[in-house]
Design an enzyme around this catalytic site. Structure first.
Site, PDB file in Angstrom:
ATOM      1  N   ASP A   9      -7.987 -10.548   3.351  1.00 19.46           N
ATOM      2  CA  ASP A   9      -8.648 -11.138   2.201  1.00 19.46           C
ATOM      3  C   ASP A   9      -7.543 -11.795   1.388  1.00 19.46           C
ATOM      4  O   ASP A   9      -6.356 -11.546   1.621  1.00 19.46           O
ATOM      5  CB  ASP A   9      -9.370 -10.055   1.399  1.00 19.46           C
ATOM      6  CG  ASP A   9     -10.162 -10.622   0.234  1.00 19.46           C
ATOM      7  OD1 ASP A   9     -10.711 -11.737   0.368  1.00 19.46           O
ATOM      8  OD2 ASP A   9     -10.233  -9.962  -0.807  1.00 19.46           O
ATOM      9  N   CYS A  10      -7.885 -12.613   0.453  1.00 16.99           N
ATOM     10  CA  CYS A  10      -6.858 -13.306  -0.332  1.00 16.99           C
ATOM     11  C   CYS A  10      -6.702 -12.711  -1.730  1.00 16.99           C
ATOM     12  O   CYS A  10      -5.634 -12.262  -2.109  1.00 16.99           O
ATOM     13  CB  CYS A  10      -7.199 -14.799  -0.415  1.00 16.99           C
ATOM     14  SG  CYS A  10      -5.883 -15.806  -1.125  1.00 16.99           S
TER      15      CYS A  10
END
Length: 155
Positions: A9-10
């Site tokens: 995920d960022c």
């Protein structure tokens, strides 16, 4: 030998989402910023689930407005998009580039699967020194995690 991948995920994993949001909201909500953020985190998934898809900048604005109401404040006029306007500059965690480079050094391919719009993540990625092999956004798959569209697209 098969390629080996790591998916990330960022925001919250590579980017210090809480600090970025706090810095964006502090001028608007002062001492109530942490309370607004707490409510925002709770409400964001609700907003994402209400429609099959809406652009993430709309999710950010809607969830922020609702969170403010719960806390008993209002988002000032003209500031409803403060989160999407600042998101590309939210800070990376201090070790993000180092960890991504180490993953590369181990021979891994790297993919980011994120619940944002393409243009928002593009701004964030300019901060990184390591490129991703694949990027899958909510805008591309017209869905939000934890639904499986990101993973289906990635495969």
């Amino acid at each position: 030998m098969a390629e080996r991948w790591v998916t990330l995920d960022c925001y919250g994993t590579l980017v210090d989402r809480d600090t970025g949001m706090r810095h964006a909201l502090q001028p608007l909500f002062g001492d109530l910023t942490d309370e607004v953020l707490r409510e925002y985190r709770r409400i964001e998934r609700v907003v994402e689930a209400e429609q099959p898809f809406r652009r993430y900048r709309g999710v950010l604005a809607e969830a922020l407005g609702r969170a403010a109401v719960v806390v008993g404040v209002r988002v000032p006029n003209g500031e409803s998009h403060v989160l999407s306007e600042t998101l590309p500059e939210w800070p990376l965690f201090a070790d993000t580039d180092l960890v991504l480079q180490r993953l590369r050094d181990f021979g891994l391919r790297i993919a980011v699967l994120s619940n944002v719009d393409d243009d928002l993540i593009a701004g964030t990625l300019r901060q990184l020194t390591v490129d991703f092999d694949e990027i899958v956004t909510a805008e591309q798959v017209r869905s939000y995690k934890p639904a499986d569209a990101h993973l289906v697209e990635f495969q």
